[in-house]
Design a protein around this motif. Structure first.
Motif, mmCIF file in Angstrom:
data_model
loop_
_atom_site.group_PDB
_atom_site.id
_atom_site.type_symbol
_atom_site.label_atom_id
_atom_site.label_comp_id
_atom_site.label_asym_id
_atom_site.label_seq_id
_atom_site.Cartn_x
_atom_site.Cartn_y
_atom_site.Cartn_z
ATOM 1 N N ARG A 46 0.781 -1.289 -0.045
ATOM 2 C CA ARG A 46 -0.258 0.250 0.420
ATOM 3 C C ARG A 46 0.943 1.482 0.323
ATOM 4 O O ARG A 46 0.348 2.152 -0.520
ATOM 5 C CB ARG A 46 -0.967 0.187 1.311
ATOM 6 C CG ARG A 46 -1.972 1.003 1.360
ATOM 7 C CD ARG A 46 -2.061 1.152 2.578
ATOM 8 N NE ARG A 46 -1.588 1.563 3.435
ATOM 9 C CZ ARG A 46 -0.856 1.870 4.581
ATOM 10 N NH1 ARG A 46 -0.905 3.150 3.582
ATOM 11 N NH2 ARG A 46 -0.206 2.432 5.375
ATOM 12 N N VAL A 85 2.526 1.616 -3.112
ATOM 13 C CA VAL A 85 2.191 2.043 -4.800
ATOM 14 C C VAL A 85 0.870 3.504 -3.622
ATOM 15 O O VAL A 85 1.618 4.596 -5.179
ATOM 16 C CB VAL A 85 0.056 1.179 -4.807
ATOM 17 C CG1 VAL A 85 -0.777 1.908 -5.434
ATOM 18 C CG2 VAL A 85 0.824 0.168 -4.736
ATOM 19 N N GLU A 86 1.117 4.542 -2.615
ATOM 20 C CA GLU A 86 0.480 5.809 -2.644
ATOM 21 C C GLU A 86 1.711 6.664 -2.750
ATOM 22 O O GLU A 86 1.308 7.952 -2.166
ATOM 23 C CB GLU A 86 -0.142 5.510 -0.769
ATOM 24 C CG GLU A 86 -1.398 4.969 -1.012
ATOM 25 C CD GLU A 86 -1.476 4.803 0.760
ATOM 26 O OE1 GLU A 86 -1.288 5.602 1.507
ATOM 27 O OE2 GLU A 86 -2.783 4.622 1.134
ATOM 28 N N ILE A 113 0.358 7.491 -5.849
ATOM 29 C CA ILE A 113 -0.720 8.340 -6.220
ATOM 30 C C ILE A 113 -1.324 8.873 -5.341
ATOM 31 O O ILE A 113 -1.210 7.961 -4.048
ATOM 32 C CB ILE A 113 -1.924 6.198 -6.395
ATOM 33 C CG1 ILE A 113 -1.319 5.776 -7.596
ATOM 34 C CG2 ILE A 113 -3.276 7.106 -6.776
ATOM 35 C CD1 ILE A 113 -1.201 5.918 -9.188
ATOM 36 N N LYS A 142 -5.842 8.760 -2.963
ATOM 37 C CA LYS A 142 -6.513 8.124 -2.929
ATOM 38 C C LYS A 142 -6.876 6.610 -2.702
ATOM 39 O O LYS A 142 -6.677 5.570 -3.410
ATOM 40 C CB LYS A 142 -6.283 7.575 -4.596
ATOM 41 C CG LYS A 142 -6.549 8.828 -5.837
ATOM 42 C CD LYS A 142 -8.288 9.050 -5.746
ATOM 43 C CE LYS A 142 -8.578 11.231 -6.793
ATOM 44 N NZ LYS A 142 -9.530 11.194 -6.577
ATOM 45 N N VAL A 190 -6.857 2.749 -3.815
ATOM 46 C CA VAL A 190 -5.327 1.376 -3.419
ATOM 47 C C VAL A 190 -6.185 0.524 -2.915
ATOM 48 O O VAL A 190 -6.047 -1.114 -3.211
ATOM 49 C CB VAL A 190 -4.594 2.397 -2.955
ATOM 50 C CG1 VAL A 190 -3.491 1.787 -2.104
ATOM 51 C CG2 VAL A 190 -4.031 3.474 -3.737
ATOM 52 N N GLY A 207 -4.569 8.743 -13.996
ATOM 53 C CA GLY A 207 -3.287 7.924 -12.990
ATOM 54 C C GLY A 207 -4.465 6.761 -13.320
ATOM 55 O O GLY A 207 -3.866 5.764 -12.397
ATOM 56 N N LYS A 208 -5.342 6.261 -14.405
ATOM 57 C CA LYS A 208 -5.909 4.533 -14.302
ATOM 58 C C LYS A 208 -4.185 4.150 -14.318
ATOM 59 O O LYS A 208 -3.839 2.287 -13.644
ATOM 60 C CB LYS A 208 -6.570 4.763 -15.227
ATOM 61 C CG LYS A 208 -7.550 5.423 -15.231
ATOM 62 C CD LYS A 208 -9.013 4.692 -16.353
ATOM 63 C CE LYS A 208 -8.742 5.455 -17.724
ATOM 64 N NZ LYS A 208 -8.148 6.846 -17.893
ATOM 65 N N LEU A 228 -1.762 3.817 -11.708
ATOM 66 C CA LEU A 228 -2.367 2.940 -10.320
ATOM 67 C C LEU A 228 -1.775 1.855 -11.025
ATOM 68 O O LEU A 228 -1.151 0.681 -9.751
ATOM 69 C CB LEU A 228 -3.751 2.846 -10.346
ATOM 70 C CG LEU A 228 -4.047 1.976 -8.947
ATOM 71 C CD1 LEU A 228 -3.853 2.048 -7.803
ATOM 72 C CD2 LEU A 228 -5.429 2.376 -9.004
ATOM 73 N N LEU A 259 1.039 -0.865 -9.163
ATOM 74 C CA LEU A 259 0.841 -2.208 -8.431
ATOM 75 C C LEU A 259 1.284 -3.131 -8.921
ATOM 76 O O LEU A 259 2.297 -4.157 -8.093
ATOM 77 C CB LEU A 259 -1.037 -2.497 -8.147
ATOM 78 C CG LEU A 259 -1.300 -3.381 -7.623
ATOM 79 C CD1 LEU A 259 -0.832 -4.041 -5.762
ATOM 80 C CD2 LEU A 259 -3.029 -3.666 -7.374
ATOM 81 N N THR A 264 -7.688 -0.799 -18.308
ATOM 82 C CA THR A 264 -8.372 0.580 -17.684
ATOM 83 C C THR A 264 -8.897 0.556 -18.806
ATOM 84 O O THR A 264 -8.724 0.260 -20.134
ATOM 85 C CB THR A 264 -7.417 1.319 -18.138
ATOM 86 O OG1 THR A 264 -6.037 1.668 -18.763
ATOM 87 C CG2 THR A 264 -5.771 1.048 -16.421
ATOM 88 N N ILE A 287 -11.112 5.994 -10.507
ATOM 89 C CA ILE A 287 -10.121 6.478 -9.478
ATOM 90 C C ILE A 287 -11.010 8.726 -9.490
ATOM 91 O O ILE A 287 -10.328 9.163 -8.192
ATOM 92 C CB ILE A 287 -8.853 7.418 -10.788
ATOM 93 C CG1 ILE A 287 -7.874 5.750 -11.473
ATOM 94 C CG2 ILE A 287 -8.111 7.862 -9.996
ATOM 95 C CD1 ILE A 287 -7.967 4.928 -10.112
#
Length: 339
Positions: free
Chosen positions: A36, A39-40, A43, A46, A50, A72-73, A76, A80, A170, A196
């Motif tokens: 997490r 990824v954050e 991104i 959001k 996530v 940001g599709k 993300l 990941l 996406t 998103i």
């Protein structure tokens, strides 16, 4: 304290919903927290998107990211994929993409005097499909077998896909030029759909520093192994779902089939996906039992993309998301089960 339909309820005690002692959830929390944070770091602002992505990953599902361009599709999906040490393939869906580009094909080898199978891009543990609805329906259908059965059949020969296996696709809204709407059978194979959305002003301001000088994905390193994911997936399968909660899931999905606002309700596969996602959602909260809260939190992302509204619903400008939320609000909540 948990919340159901805005009302506080006590967290279940031993005996309610047949709760058992957690086993291995601390390890799950540690691994998921690393992924997490990774990824954050890319991104901004959001956390819910996530969290849904991680829920689908642990539930062995597939994720559909749908929104307007530039929010940001793909970022993300790639973040990941790069946060986990496993095989990753990216497919850029275009109108001229062929089904064999996705699944692979048999090629005649002049030296061996025999056909040799050349795997396509689908042969990876995490497959990122960018702008899936820009490919023709024929190419879109090439994913059906792999997403449901985790295998590919070419010329009568079946080839197993690696495990774990996840498709993160996406797509742009269907109203956009040059898109082909995914058929119902294709959408039904995605466990959840996430939008998103535009970032907040603060998150967009922070993005200017993070993304303007360099691509943050370049510095992203794996923080979990594929073997770790397999262990966590097996752990999520042991999360307990009491009979009243199972019945609640069945009733919730059945309600989408009887309401006059929808002309197509959710399938039995949706019920399975809802319960599997609820197990992962509960595990992320450190619980080894599922609550009605988990089903309610996942009702929109798991069910909405499978539903088709009636013309009257569209004329009244009601979305399928609003219909699902109304069904959740009206459905009676199951009572905890004692021993």
């Amino acid at each position: 304290m948990t919340t159901i339909n805005g009302q506080g309820t006590d967290q279940p005690e031993p005996g309610r919903y047949d709760r058992r002692e957690p086993a291995g959830l601390a390890e799950l929390a540690a691994v998921v927290d690393r992924v997490r944070k990774s990824v954050e770091s890319v991104i901004e602002g959001k956390p819910e998107a996530v969290r849904i992505a991680l829920t689908v990953l642990l539930a062995e599902g597939h994720l559909l990211l749908e929104d307007v361009p530039g929010v940001g599709k793909t970022m993300l999906a790639k973040a990941l994929a790069r946060s986990v040490d496993c095989t990753v393939r990216r497919i850029q869906f275009t109108p001229d993409l062929l089904p064999s580009d996705v699944t692979g094909t048999n090629v005649f080898d002049q030296h061996q005097r025999d056909f040799e199978f050349r795997p396509g891009a689908i042969f990876a543990q995490i497959v990122v499909g960018d702008e899936i609805n820009r490919a023709s329906p024929k190419t879109q259908s090439a994913l059906l077998e792999s997403m449901e059965e985790r295998q590919v059949t070419i010329d009568g020969t079946t080839h197993e896909l690696p495990s774990p296996f996840m498709v993160i696709a996406t797509q742009n809204p269907v109203e956009m030029e040059g898109t082909y709407a995914l058929p119902e059978a294709q959408r039904d194979r995605f466990m959840a759909r996430v939008s998103i959305g535009y970032p907040s002003a603060d998150a967009e301001f922070a993005m200017l520093d993070l993304h303007s000088a360099a691509n943050p994905l370049d510095d992203l390193q794996p923080v979990a192994h594929a073997a770790d994911l397999l262990k966590l997936i097996d752990l999520v399968k042991t999360v307990y779902v009491a009979d009243p909660v199972r019945r609640y899931a069945v009733d919730l999905v059945a309600a989408t089939r009887t309401t006059s606002e929808l002309r197509l309700g959710a399938s039995p596969r949706a019920t399975l996906h809802l319960v599997r996602a609820a197990r992962a959602h509960a595990a992320l909260d450190g619980r080894d039992y599922v609550l009605p809260d988990d089903l309610q939190a996942l009702a929109v992302p798991v069910l909405a993309h499978r539903l088709l509204p009636t013309s009257e619903t569209q004329l009244s400008r009601r979305t399928v998301e609003q219909v699902v939320l109304d069904l959740v609000a009206r459905l009676p909540i199951p009572r905890p089960q004692g021993r």
